[in-house]
Write a protein that holds these residues in place. Structure first.
Motif, PDB file in Angstrom:
ATOM      1  N   TRP A  36       0.843  -1.196   0.000  1.00 46.62           N
ATOM      2  CA  TRP A  36       0.000   0.000   0.000  1.00 46.62           C
ATOM      3  C   TRP A  36       0.881   1.251   0.000  1.00 46.62           C
ATOM      4  CZ3 TRP A  36      -0.908   4.333   2.911  1.00 46.62           C
ATOM      5  CH2 TRP A  36      -2.107   5.011   2.671  1.00 46.62           C
ATOM      6  N   GLN A  37       1.911   1.261   0.854  1.00 49.30           N
ATOM      7  CA  GLN A  37       2.821   2.419   0.931  1.00 49.30           C
ATOM      8  C   GLN A  37       3.541   2.639  -0.397  1.00 49.30           C
ATOM      9  OE1 GLN A  37       3.300   4.643   3.293  1.00 49.30           O
ATOM     10  NE2 GLN A  37       2.237   3.725   5.027  1.00 49.30           N
ATOM     11  N   ILE A  38       3.984   1.549  -1.023  1.00 47.19           N
ATOM     12  CA  ILE A  38       4.647   1.669  -2.330  1.00 47.19           C
ATOM     13  C   ILE A  38       3.673   2.244  -3.351  1.00 47.19           C
ATOM     14  CG2 ILE A  38       5.651   0.359  -4.261  1.00 47.19           C
ATOM     15  CD1 ILE A  38       6.864  -1.527  -2.075  1.00 47.19           C
ATOM     16  N   GLY A  39       2.453   1.733  -3.363  1.00 44.18           N
ATOM     17  CA  GLY A  39       1.435   2.260  -4.273  1.00 44.18           C
ATOM     18  C   GLY A  39       1.201   3.746  -4.049  1.00 44.18           C
ATOM     19  N   LYS A  40       1.145   4.136  -2.792  1.00 45.73           N
ATOM     20  CA  LYS A  40       0.934   5.550  -2.453  1.00 45.73           C
ATOM     21  C   LYS A  40       2.094   6.410  -2.970  1.00 45.73           C
ATOM     22  CE  LYS A  40       0.209   8.682   1.366  1.00 45.73           C
ATOM     23  NZ  LYS A  40       0.530   9.031   2.708  1.00 45.73           N
ATOM     24  N   ASN A  79       3.910  -6.124 -10.829  1.00 46.57           N
ATOM     25  CA  ASN A  79       3.569  -6.013  -9.409  1.00 46.57           C
ATOM     26  C   ASN A  79       3.525  -4.548  -8.966  1.00 46.57           C
ATOM     27  OD1 ASN A  79       2.561  -7.839  -7.583  1.00 46.57           O
ATOM     28  ND2 ASN A  79       4.525  -8.228  -6.598  1.00 46.57           N
ATOM     29  N   LEU A  80       4.397  -3.714  -9.478  1.00 47.42           N
ATOM     30  CA  LEU A  80       4.327  -2.284  -9.141  1.00 47.42           C
ATOM     31  C   LEU A  80       3.023  -1.678  -9.645  1.00 47.42           C
ATOM     32  CD1 LEU A  80       7.972  -1.011  -9.740  1.00 47.42           C
ATOM     33  CD2 LEU A  80       6.853  -1.524  -7.568  1.00 47.42           C
ATOM     34  N   THR A  81       2.587  -2.114 -10.813  1.00 50.49           N
ATOM     35  CA  THR A  81       1.294  -1.664 -11.341  1.00 50.49           C
ATOM     36  C   THR A  81       0.167  -2.116 -10.423  1.00 50.49           C
ATOM     37  OG1 THR A  81       2.174  -1.742 -13.589  1.00 50.49           O
ATOM     38  CG2 THR A  81      -0.209  -1.720 -13.367  1.00 50.49           C
ATOM     39  N   ASN A  82       0.260  -3.351  -9.931  1.00 52.74           N
ATOM     40  CA  ASN A  82      -0.747  -3.855  -8.988  1.00 52.74           C
ATOM     41  C   ASN A  82      -0.750  -3.051  -7.684  1.00 52.74           C
ATOM     42  OD1 ASN A  82      -1.749  -5.936 -10.623  1.00 52.74           O
ATOM     43  ND2 ASN A  82      -0.193  -7.374  -9.907  1.00 52.74           N
ATOM     44  N   MET A  83       0.433  -2.681  -7.204  1.00 51.62           N
ATOM     45  CA  MET A  83       0.526  -1.898  -5.965  1.00 51.62           C
ATOM     46  C   MET A  83      -0.101  -0.520  -6.164  1.00 51.62           C
ATOM     47  SD  MET A  83       4.369  -2.862  -4.752  1.00 51.62           S
ATOM     48  CE  MET A  83       4.932  -4.532  -5.005  1.00 51.62           C
ATOM     49  N   ARG A  84       0.129   0.045  -7.330  1.00 54.94           N
ATOM     50  CA  ARG A  84      -0.468   1.346  -7.670  1.00 54.94           C
ATOM     51  C   ARG A  84      -1.988   1.240  -7.672  1.00 54.94           C
ATOM     52  NH1 ARG A  84      -2.442   3.418 -12.091  1.00 54.94           N
ATOM     53  NH2 ARG A  84      -2.279   5.637 -12.455  1.00 54.94           N
ATOM     54  N   LYS A  85      -2.517   0.207  -8.324  1.00 50.87           N
ATOM     55  CA  LYS A  85      -3.966  -0.018  -8.356  1.00 50.87           C
ATOM     56  C   LYS A  85      -4.515  -0.263  -6.951  1.00 50.87           C
ATOM     57  CE  LYS A  85      -4.184  -2.247 -12.873  1.00 50.87           C
ATOM     58  NZ  LYS A  85      -4.427  -3.541 -13.542  1.00 50.87           N
ATOM     59  N   PHE A  86      -3.751  -0.968  -6.135  1.00 45.20           N
ATOM     60  CA  PHE A  86      -4.140  -1.268  -4.758  1.00 45.20           C
ATOM     61  C   PHE A  86      -4.366   0.022  -3.979  1.00 45.20           C
ATOM     62  CE2 PHE A  86      -2.389  -2.954  -0.482  1.00 45.20           C
ATOM     63  CZ  PHE A  86      -3.622  -3.393  -0.053  1.00 45.20           C
ATOM     64  N   TYR A  87      -3.420   0.922  -4.066  1.00 42.61           N
ATOM     65  CA  TYR A  87      -3.563   2.199  -3.361  1.00 42.61           C
ATOM     66  C   TYR A  87      -4.748   3.004  -3.903  1.00 42.61           C
ATOM     67  CZ  TYR A  87      -2.872   6.968  -1.871  1.00 42.61           C
ATOM     68  OH  TYR A  87      -3.084   8.224  -1.369  1.00 42.61           O
ATOM     69  N   ARG A 110      -8.970  -5.360  -9.696  1.00 39.93           N
ATOM     70  CA  ARG A 110      -9.289  -5.485 -11.127  1.00 39.93           C
ATOM     71  C   ARG A 110     -10.752  -5.161 -11.424  1.00 39.93           C
ATOM     72  NH1 ARG A 110      -6.227 -11.213 -11.648  1.00 39.93           N
ATOM     73  NH2 ARG A 110      -4.125 -10.408 -11.438  1.00 39.93           N
ATOM     74  N   LEU A 111     -11.569  -5.112 -10.397  1.00 37.41           N
ATOM     75  CA  LEU A 111     -12.998  -4.842 -10.600  1.00 37.41           C
ATOM     76  C   LEU A 111     -13.195  -3.381 -10.949  1.00 37.41           C
ATOM     77  CD1 LEU A 111     -14.326  -7.006  -7.650  1.00 37.41           C
ATOM     78  CD2 LEU A 111     -14.304  -7.581 -10.082  1.00 37.41           C
ATOM     79  N   ASP A 112     -14.159  -3.121 -11.806  1.00 40.32           N
ATOM     80  CA  ASP A 112     -14.291  -1.781 -12.373  1.00 40.32           C
ATOM     81  C   ASP A 112     -15.092  -0.785 -11.541  1.00 40.32           C
ATOM     82  OD1 ASP A 112     -16.686  -3.040 -12.833  1.00 40.32           O
ATOM     83  OD2 ASP A 112     -16.760  -2.619 -14.976  1.00 40.32           O
TER      84      ASP A 112
END
Length: 144
Positions: A36-40, A79-87, A110-112
């Protein structure tokens, strides 16, 4: 083995299993917080104080290359893209549900719509779905 030794064995097994659950929960919590922190950090760098991001794919690829060298494939571009989406999908750290794993959250991101994410998040917790069950439920379009 007498009855007392059988009970001792049962109690020791329970202690071991419970401690393993605690270790898993602590590791999962740390992993979710880290991602989450990486995504942020990625989103904040993308936006640089602006409402919308102006960001090139090359920046994430460069970042991924540097992190992968030092920390392994868990920090690749995908995975960085996933972390970004997570945040972006779950912007409040304290609202993350520790019952769910990183795999659950990747599927939910992934849900819209937020409504779909919330529905499947709640159902995953209430029904104690593992990530494969969650994926199956999403594919079966339970939520309309």
């Amino acid at each position: 083995m007498n009855i007392e030794k059988s009970l001792l064995l049962i109690f020791i097994k329970e202690v071991i299993l419970e401690s393993r659950k605690q270790v898993y929960r602590m590791a999962n919590t740390a992993l979710l917080q880290t991602y989450w922190q990486i995504g942020k950090l990625i989103v904040e760098d993308e936006q640089q104080g602006k409402a919308k991001a102006i960001y090139g794919e090359a920046t994430l690829k460069t970042l991924a290359a540097g992190l992968t060298v030092q920390f392994g494939k868990g920090f690749d571009y995908t995975n960085l893209t996933n972390m970004r989406k997570f945040y972006i999908s779950f912007p409040i750290l304290d609202a993350l549900r520790q019952e769910l794993s990183w795999t659950h959250y990747r599927l939910l991101c992934r849900l819209d719509t937020e409504a779909k994410r919330n529905y499947y998040l709640k159902e995953s917790i209430v029904a104690n779905w593992n990530s494969r069950t969650l994926q199956r439920q999403i594919k079966s379009l339970v939520f309309k």
